[in-house]
Design an enzyme around this catalytic site. Structure first.
Site, PDB file in Angstrom:
ATOM      1  N   LYS A 129       0.843  -1.014  -0.040  1.00  0.00           N
ATOM      2  CA  LYS A 129      -0.010  -0.124   0.000  1.00  0.00           C
ATOM      3  C   LYS A 129       0.987   1.217  -0.008  1.00  0.00           C
ATOM      4  CE  LYS A 129      -1.757   2.566   3.277  1.00  0.00           C
ATOM      5  NZ  LYS A 129      -1.850   4.037   2.345  1.00  0.00           N
ATOM      6  N   SER A 139       5.603   6.723  10.427  1.00  0.00           N
ATOM      7  CA  SER A 139       5.909   7.242  11.490  1.00  0.00           C
ATOM      8  C   SER A 139       5.937   6.419  12.918  1.00  0.00           C
ATOM      9  CB  SER A 139       4.565   8.218  11.944  1.00  0.00           C
ATOM     10  OG  SER A 139       3.444   7.454  12.074  1.00  0.00           O
ATOM     11  N   GLU A 189       4.580   6.766  15.613  1.00  0.00           N
ATOM     12  CA  GLU A 189       3.168   6.439  16.247  1.00  0.00           C
ATOM     13  C   GLU A 189       2.373   5.499  15.581  1.00  0.00           C
ATOM     14  OE1 GLU A 189       0.980   9.931  15.262  1.00  0.00           O
ATOM     15  OE2 GLU A 189      -0.622   9.359  16.439  1.00  0.00           O
ATOM     16  N   GLY A 210       3.880   2.898  13.672  1.00  0.00           N
ATOM     17  CA  GLY A 210       4.874   1.698  14.057  1.00  0.00           C
ATOM     18  C   GLY A 210       4.343   1.066  15.449  1.00  0.00           C
ATOM     19  N   GLU A 251      10.410   0.582  10.098  1.00  0.00           N
ATOM     20  CA  GLU A 251      11.598   1.783   9.830  1.00  0.00           C
ATOM     21  C   GLU A 251      10.615   3.133  10.280  1.00  0.00           C
ATOM     22  OE1 GLU A 251      13.243   4.413   8.830  1.00  0.00           O
ATOM     23  OE2 GLU A 251      13.140   4.243   6.766  1.00  0.00           O
ATOM     24  N   GLU A 268      10.047  15.090  15.591  1.00  0.00           N
ATOM     25  CA  GLU A 268      10.214  15.101  14.173  1.00  0.00           C
ATOM     26  C   GLU A 268       9.536  15.899  13.711  1.00  0.00           C
ATOM     27  OE1 GLU A 268       9.465  11.331  12.143  1.00  0.00           O
ATOM     28  OE2 GLU A 268      11.240  11.377  11.217  1.00  0.00           O
TER      29      GLU A 268
HETATM   30  P1  NDP Z   1       1.983   7.505   8.864  1.00  0.00           P
HETATM   31  O1  NDP Z   1       2.987   6.480   9.590  1.00  0.00           O
HETATM   32  O2  NDP Z   1       0.802   7.968   9.164  1.00  0.00           O
HETATM   33  O3  NDP Z   1       2.043   6.928   7.230  1.00  0.00           O
HETATM   34  C1  NDP Z   1       2.893   5.758   6.869  1.00  0.00           C
HETATM   35  C2  NDP Z   1       2.081   4.846   6.037  1.00  0.00           C
HETATM   36  O4  NDP Z   1       1.155   4.004   6.926  1.00  0.00           O
HETATM   37  C3  NDP Z   1       1.023   5.421   5.074  1.00  0.00           C
HETATM   38  O5  NDP Z   1       0.804   4.505   3.895  1.00  0.00           O
HETATM   39  C4  NDP Z   1      -0.220   5.696   5.890  1.00  0.00           C
HETATM   40  O6  NDP Z   1      -1.393   5.495   5.115  1.00  0.00           O
HETATM   41  C5  NDP Z   1      -0.251   4.157   6.731  1.00  0.00           C
HETATM   42  N1  NDP Z   1      -0.857   4.001   7.938  1.00  0.00           N
HETATM   43  C6  NDP Z   1      -1.411   5.248   8.441  1.00  0.00           C
HETATM   44  N2  NDP Z   1      -2.068   4.600   9.556  1.00  0.00           N
HETATM   45  C7  NDP Z   1      -1.973   3.338   9.474  1.00  0.00           C
HETATM   46  C8  NDP Z   1      -2.484   2.150  10.459  1.00  0.00           C
HETATM   47  N3  NDP Z   1      -3.156   2.399  11.559  1.00  0.00           N
HETATM   48  N4  NDP Z   1      -1.990   0.764  10.179  1.00  0.00           N
HETATM   49  C9  NDP Z   1      -1.594   0.527   8.976  1.00  0.00           C
HETATM   50  N5  NDP Z   1      -1.132   1.563   8.003  1.00  0.00           N
HETATM   51  C10 NDP Z   1      -1.416   3.105   8.413  1.00  0.00           C
HETATM   52  O7  NDP Z   1       2.735   8.637   8.586  1.00  0.00           O
HETATM   53  P2  NDP Z   1       2.073  10.248   8.078  1.00  0.00           P
HETATM   54  O8  NDP Z   1       1.956  10.121   6.769  1.00  0.00           O
HETATM   55  O9  NDP Z   1       0.955  10.517   8.597  1.00  0.00           O
HETATM   56  O10 NDP Z   1       3.026  11.289   8.597  1.00  0.00           O
HETATM   57  C11 NDP Z   1       3.018  11.663   9.937  1.00  0.00           C
HETATM   58  C12 NDP Z   1       4.467  12.008  10.392  1.00  0.00           C
HETATM   59  O11 NDP Z   1       4.995  10.667  10.464  1.00  0.00           O
HETATM   60  C13 NDP Z   1       5.127  12.817   9.633  1.00  0.00           C
HETATM   61  O12 NDP Z   1       4.955  14.205   9.883  1.00  0.00           O
HETATM   62  C14 NDP Z   1       6.824  12.624   9.883  1.00  0.00           C
HETATM   63  O13 NDP Z   1       6.961  13.140  11.079  1.00  0.00           O
HETATM   64  C15 NDP Z   1       6.564  10.960  10.405  1.00  0.00           C
HETATM   65  N6  NDP Z   1       6.931  10.251   9.082  1.00  0.00           N
HETATM   66  C16 NDP Z   1       8.120   9.321   9.041  1.00  0.00           C
HETATM   67  C17 NDP Z   1       8.382   8.772   7.918  1.00  0.00           C
HETATM   68  C18 NDP Z   1       9.573   7.894   7.942  1.00  0.00           C
HETATM   69  O14 NDP Z   1      10.248   7.586   6.896  1.00  0.00           O
HETATM   70  N7  NDP Z   1      10.279   7.738   9.198  1.00  0.00           N
HETATM   71  C19 NDP Z   1       7.518   8.605   6.633  1.00  0.00           C
HETATM   72  C20 NDP Z   1       6.323   9.531   6.849  1.00  0.00           C
HETATM   73  C21 NDP Z   1       6.067  10.167   7.872  1.00  0.00           C
HETATM   74  P3  NDP Z   1      -1.887   6.960   4.463  1.00  0.00           P
HETATM   75  O15 NDP Z   1      -0.864   7.913   4.767  1.00  0.00           O
HETATM   76  O16 NDP Z   1      -2.114   6.375   3.052  1.00  0.00           O
HETATM   77  O17 NDP Z   1      -3.003   7.326   5.322  1.00  0.00           O
END
Ligand code: NDP
Length: 486
Positions: A188, A241, A243, A245, A262, A393
Site C-alpha cells: 500500500k 511514523s 506512532e 509503528g 522503519e 520530528e
Molecule cells: P504515517 O505513519 O501515518 O504513514 C505511513 C504509512 O502508513 C502510510 O501509507 C499510511 O497511510 C499508513 N498508515 C497510517 N495509519 C495506519 C495504520 N493504523 N495501520 C497501518 N498503516 C497505516 O505517517 P504520516 O503520513 O501520517 O506522517 C506523519 C508523520 O510521520 C510525519 O510528520 C513524519 O514525522 C512521520 N513520517 C516518518 C516517515 C519516516 O520515513 N520515518 C515517513 C512518513 C512520515 P496513509 O498515509 O495513506 O493514510
C-alpha cells in the site's frame, strides 16, 4: 571581485522538465492478481506545488484487501515459490532495466505527485530504486551464501506499507528483497503519493511478472490497518511514523507475523571545531534541506561546538540565501513543495512552538508561490534540549541548532533523543570520528558526509526509530524465516 568575494550573480531562466513523458489517467483502480480492478470509493491525489487534482484513486476496503491477499497466496503456491532463485532473479533484472528505461517518466510523475525537485527524483529516487532491484536480483540465486544456511524459507505473503516521502524508492526497498527471497507482496502506497506505485504495476506487467506476485492496493491508514491485521499476511514491513509503528507492533504482538519497522528520527549532525567549515556547511544543508526535510534520517539537529558556532551560522545563512525554492519540475530548483496541507500545518505548528519556547527563528528572504504548500528553509538558534523542536520530528525544512563545549557534551546532546536512526560527524581528525562514532547511539552514522544511501548497506535504527534493517545482507535476511537477526 571585492574583498576576495565574487559578486556577480546570475538570474536563472526557468528550465522546466516536460510533462510530456507522463500520462496520468483520470481514475485508477487497484492492481490485484495481475489486473487493474475498479475500486468502489475514491479519493483525489493532488500536485502539492499547485493543488491541481492529478487523479482519482481507489480506496481499498476489506473486500479488496481480501482479494489482494488471496491473489498473493495463489501466486505463491502456484508458481513463485516453485521458481528457482535464478528465474526469480531474471524478473528482478528485467524490472530494474525497465525502471532505467522509463526513468524520466517515473521522475516527472514522482515530482508531480510528491512535490520534490526533479533534480532529486531524477538523480536520487529513480536511480536508487533501479539499483535496489539490480542488487537484489543478484542475491536471488545466491541465498545459500547469505550466511543463513540452506534451509531459510520465504515468509509467504508480505504486507508492505510505505510513506509519501520517497514513494518509488520505498517501494523498491520493500518489493525487491521480498521477491528476491521468494515472497509475494501486497503493497500500500501512501494516500498522497500513489501514482508511481500504480505506474510500477505497469512495469510488473511489462516484465511479465506472474499475476499476483505484486499486488498494489491504494488507500489510507484504514487500508493499511486492514493489511496489518489480515490473517493471510505472514510478514509486515512498514516505513512511516513512530506512532503508527507502535500501533502495528501492538497489532502483530501475539500473532505469528514477522515485522520490520522503519520509523522516525531526530538525527544530530555534530560539527567539531576542527571540521572543514565550508564542507560541513554544505553537508548540513544537504542533511536538512534535501527532499524538503521529509527524510526519516534528516540531520534535523545541528549540534555544533560553541567556539565555531557564530562563524558557522553566518556561513550557513549565506549558503541558505542561495537555496532556490519553487517549481519542482524546474531543473534549477533545490527545495520543492511540502507534500500535503496536513504536513505543512505540522511544520508550522512545531515552528510556532519553537518561537513560543524562546528559540530564534531565521529564514532567508524568499518569495514562496501563492498556490500549493510551501515552507521557507528555516533555522532555529538558541535551542535547548527541552524544546519541542529539539525533541520531535518536524519532517520539514527546519533545522534546530544546539551548541556544546566539550566533545563528550556534544555526544550526550546528540544521544539525548528517543530516536536512534542516524547521525553525522564532521571533523578532520580520524581519531575523533572513530571515538564519536562508537559513542553515538544511531543505526547509521556518516562521517564528513550525510544522506548517502546504497542498496548494499543496511539501513535502520534502534530505540524508537524501528526494528530491523533494510538493504544489504541484513535487510535481505529479514525476508527469510528461521533466521536469527543480529
Ligand atoms: P504515517 O505513519 O501515518 O504513514 C505511513 C504509512 O502508513 C502510510 O501509507 C499510511 O497511510 C499508513 N498508515 C497510517 N495509519 C495506519 C495504520 N493504523 N495501520 C497501518 N498503516 C497505516 O505517517 P504520516 O503520513 O501520517 O506522517 C506523519 C508523520 O510521520 C510525519 O510528520 C513524519 O514525522 C512521520 N513520517 C516518518 C516517515 C519516516 O520515513 N520515518 C515517513 C512518513 C512520515 P496513509 O498515509 O495513506 O493514510
Amino acid at each position: 571581485m571585492i574583498n576576495g568575494e565574487f559578486l556577480m550573480t546570475f538570474e536563472y531562466a526557468p528550465a522546466p522538465e516536460s510533462r510530456a513523458s507522463v500520462s496520468i489517467k483520470s481514475k485508477y483502480g487497484h492492481y490485484i492478481g495481475g489486473k487493474f480492478v475498479a475500486g468502489e470509493k475514491h479519493f483525489r491525489t493532488i500536485n502539492p506545488a499547485t493543488e491541481e487534482v492529478l487523479s482519482s484513486i481507489a480506496l481499498g476496503g476489506k473486500k479488496e484487501v481480501d482479494a489482494a491477499v488471496k491473489a498473493a497466496k495463489k501466486a505463491l503456491d502456484m508458481n513463485w515459490s516453485k521458481l528457482s532463485g535464478r528465474e526469480r532473479g531474471k524478473y528482478l533484472f528485467r524490472i530494474a532495466r525497465i525502471l532505467q528505461e522509463r526513468a524520466r517518466e517515473f521522475a516527472v510523475l514522482e515530482s508531480l505527485d510528491n512535490g520534490k525537485p526533479i533534480r532529486e527524483s531524477r538523480d536520487v529516487d529513480v536511480p536508487l530504486a533501479a539499483a535496489h532491484f539490480f542488487y537484489h536480483a543478484g542475491w536471488a540465486d545466491k541465498l545459500e551464501f547469505a550466511g543463513v544456511g540452506t534451509n531459510a524459507k520465504a515468509h509467504g505473503v508480505v504486507g508492505q506499507i510505505i510513506p509519501w516521502n520517497f514513494p518509488l524508492l520505498m517501494l523498491a526497498w520493500k518489493v525487491a528483497p521480498a521477491l528476491a527471497t521468494g515472497n509475494t507482496v501486497v503493497l500500500k502506497p501512501a494516500e498522497t503519493t500513489p501514482l508511481t506505485a500504480l505506474l510500477f504495476a505497469e512495469v510488473c506487467e511489462q516484465a511479465g511478472l506472474p499475476a499476483g506476485v505484486v499486488n498494489i492496493l491504494t488507500g489510507d491508514g484504514s487500508t493499511g490497518a486492514l493489511i496489518v491485521n489480515h490473517p493471510g499476511i505472514n510478514k509486515i514491513a512498514f516505513t512511516g511514523s513512530t506512532e503508527v509503528g507502535k500501533i502495528i507492533a501492538q497489532s502483530v504482538a501475539g500473532t505469528n507475523k514477522s515485522v520490520t519497522l522503519e520509523l522516525g528520527g531526530k538525527a544530530a549532525n555534530i560539527v567539531f571545531e576542527d571540521a572543514a567549515i565550508d564542507e560541513s556547511v554544505e553537508g548540513i544543508v544537504n542533511g536538512i534541506f534535501f527532499n524538503q526535510g521529509h527524510v526519516c534520517c534528516a540531520g534535523s539537529r545541528l549540534v555544533i561546538q560553541e567556539s565555531i558556532s557564530d562563524e558557522f551560522i553566518k556561513k550557513l545563512q549565506k549558503r541558505m540565501e542561495k537555496i532556490r525554492i519553487g517549481d519542482p519540475l524546474d531543473k534549477n530548483t533545490d527545495l520543492g513543495a511540502i507534500n500535503s496541507r496536513a504536513q505543512l500545518e505540522k511544520i508550522k505548528d512545531l515552528s510556532l512552538a519553537g518561537d513560543a519556547e524562546g528559540a530564534e527563528r531565521w529564514s532567508p528572504k524568499c518569495a514562496l508561490p501563492d498556490k500549493g504548500f510551501w515552507f521557507a528553509p528555516t533555522i532555529f538558534t538558541g535551542v535547548t534540549q527541552t524544546h519541542r523542536i529539539a525533541r520531535e520530528e518536524i519532517f520539514g525544512p527546519v533545522l534546530s541548532v544546539l551548541t556544546f563545549r566539550t566533545p563528550q557534551e556534544g555526544i550526550d546532546k546528540a544521544n539525548n533523543t528517543p530516536f536512534g536512526l542516524s547521525a553525522g560527524i564532521w571533523s578532520e581528525k580520524g581519531s575523533k570520528v572513530l571515538w564519536a562514532s562508537q559513542k553515538l547511539k544511531a543505526g547509521v552514522i556518516w562521517s564528513n558526509t550525510f544522506n548517502r544511501f546504497d542498496p548494499t548497506s543496511p539501513f535502520g535504527g534502534y530505540k524508537e526509530s524501528g526494528w530491523g534493517r533494510e538493504g544489504g545482507r541484513h535487510g535481505l535476511t529479514a525476508y527469510l524465516k528461521g533466521v536469527a537477526h543480529e
